[in-house]
Design a protein around this motif. Structure first.
Motif, PDB file in Angstrom:
ATOM      1  N   TYR A  80       0.829  -1.212   0.000  1.00 15.55           N
ATOM      2  CA  TYR A  80       0.000   0.000   0.000  1.00 15.55           C
ATOM      3  C   TYR A  80       0.861   1.260   0.000  1.00 15.55           C
ATOM      4  O   TYR A  80       0.505   2.261  -0.625  1.00 15.55           O
ATOM      5  N   ARG A  83       1.991   1.812  -3.526  1.00 21.96           N
ATOM      6  CA  ARG A  83       0.904   2.402  -4.321  1.00 21.96           C
ATOM      7  C   ARG A  83       0.803   3.901  -4.072  1.00 21.96           C
ATOM      8  O   ARG A  83       0.622   4.690  -5.001  1.00 21.96           O
ATOM      9  N   ARG A  84       0.921   4.278  -2.815  1.00 18.72           N
ATOM     10  CA  ARG A  84       0.829   5.710  -2.492  1.00 18.72           C
ATOM     11  C   ARG A  84       2.007   6.484  -3.088  1.00 18.72           C
ATOM     12  O   ARG A  84       1.831   7.590  -3.606  1.00 18.72           O
ATOM     13  N   HIS A  99       4.192  -0.115 -10.646  1.00 24.89           N
ATOM     14  CA  HIS A  99       4.348  -0.594  -9.272  1.00 24.89           C
ATOM     15  C   HIS A  99       3.690  -1.959  -9.132  1.00 24.89           C
ATOM     16  O   HIS A  99       2.872  -2.361  -9.960  1.00 24.89           O
ATOM     17  N   SER A 101       3.903  -5.792  -6.289  1.00 22.41           N
ATOM     18  CA  SER A 101       4.198  -6.374  -4.981  1.00 22.41           C
ATOM     19  C   SER A 101       5.166  -7.538  -5.147  1.00 22.41           C
ATOM     20  O   SER A 101       5.235  -8.168  -6.205  1.00 22.41           O
TER      21      SER A 101
END
Length: 215
Positions: A80, A83-84, A99, A101
């Motif tokens: 997260y 993502r930000r 982006h 994971s």
């Protein structure tokens, strides 16, 4: 005949001897334990927002405008945060930033000690990582062992041009020679203390808390 107690005789105050002092001390100790368990806020929602904006600017400066940058978050909260950061960089540059994971579960060096682990998702942008500057993103940097596992997992995906590390909190106590390139907050801690990162996506709020580990 039994003597009757006068109707208006004043009541005697409760004794405040050793037993009552012990009770008050126990209550104070319980209150302190509850406060320690809840944790002290070391980063507020606004401070987290500013820290991520600063890291996004630093990434742009060090990678010459973000050319060829891929952000890979380490589950769970690192995903997260990645993502930000991608959204921040996209706002600054006016272009989306790849982006994804990176699951490190099968590369952890404590897997044989704690074999029952749920696998997380690995999601890599369509262009892959070959020749890219990959920025690994995590919430807390502690011993460095999770990052070492991430480097091994990344090696299975390709050969980046360079690998960098961004963390929201660096709490020290490194066990491996690993250093973050981008840090939201350096937080000196005692080994017995615990750093908890709360994010809206997983916890309903943004904050970083410092608390005592349960004994």
């Amino acid at each position: 005949m039994c003597a009757m107690r006068p109707e208006h005789e004043p009541k005697r105050p409760a004794a405040s001897g050793p037993s009552s002092d012990k009770g008050a001390a126990a209550e104070n100790a319980a209150l302190k334990r509850a406060e320690a368990s809840a944790g002290k806020t070391v980063l507020t929602s606004e401070e987290i927002r500013r820290a991520l904006s600063r890291i996004a600017h630093e990434i742009l400066e060090r990678t010459h405008g973000g050319d060829g940058v891929v952000l890979l978050g380490i589950p769970t909260r690192g995903v997260y945060l990645a993502r930000r950061l991608a959204a921040r960089i996209g706002e600054f540059e006016g272009a989306p930033v790849p982006h994804g994971s990176l699951d490190v579960t099968m590369h952890r060096d404590d897997l044989r000690l704690r074999p029952a682990r749920a696998l997380q998702r690995t999601e890599v942008p369509p262009d892959g990582v070959d020749g890219k500057t990959v920025v690994l993103v995590d919430d807390v940097l502690f011993s460095g062992r999770t990052v070492r596992a991430a480097l091994d997992a990344l090696n299975d995906l390709g050969r980046p041009r360079a690998v960098q590390l961004a963390v929201l909190v660096d709490r020290g106590h490194r066990e491996l020679p690993i250093r973050a390139d981008y840090v939201g907050k350096n937080l000196p801690t005692a080994y017995r203390e615990m750093v908890r990162v709360l994010l809206t996506e997983t916890d309903g709020e943004d904050s970083v808390l410092l608390s005592e580990r349960a004994r």
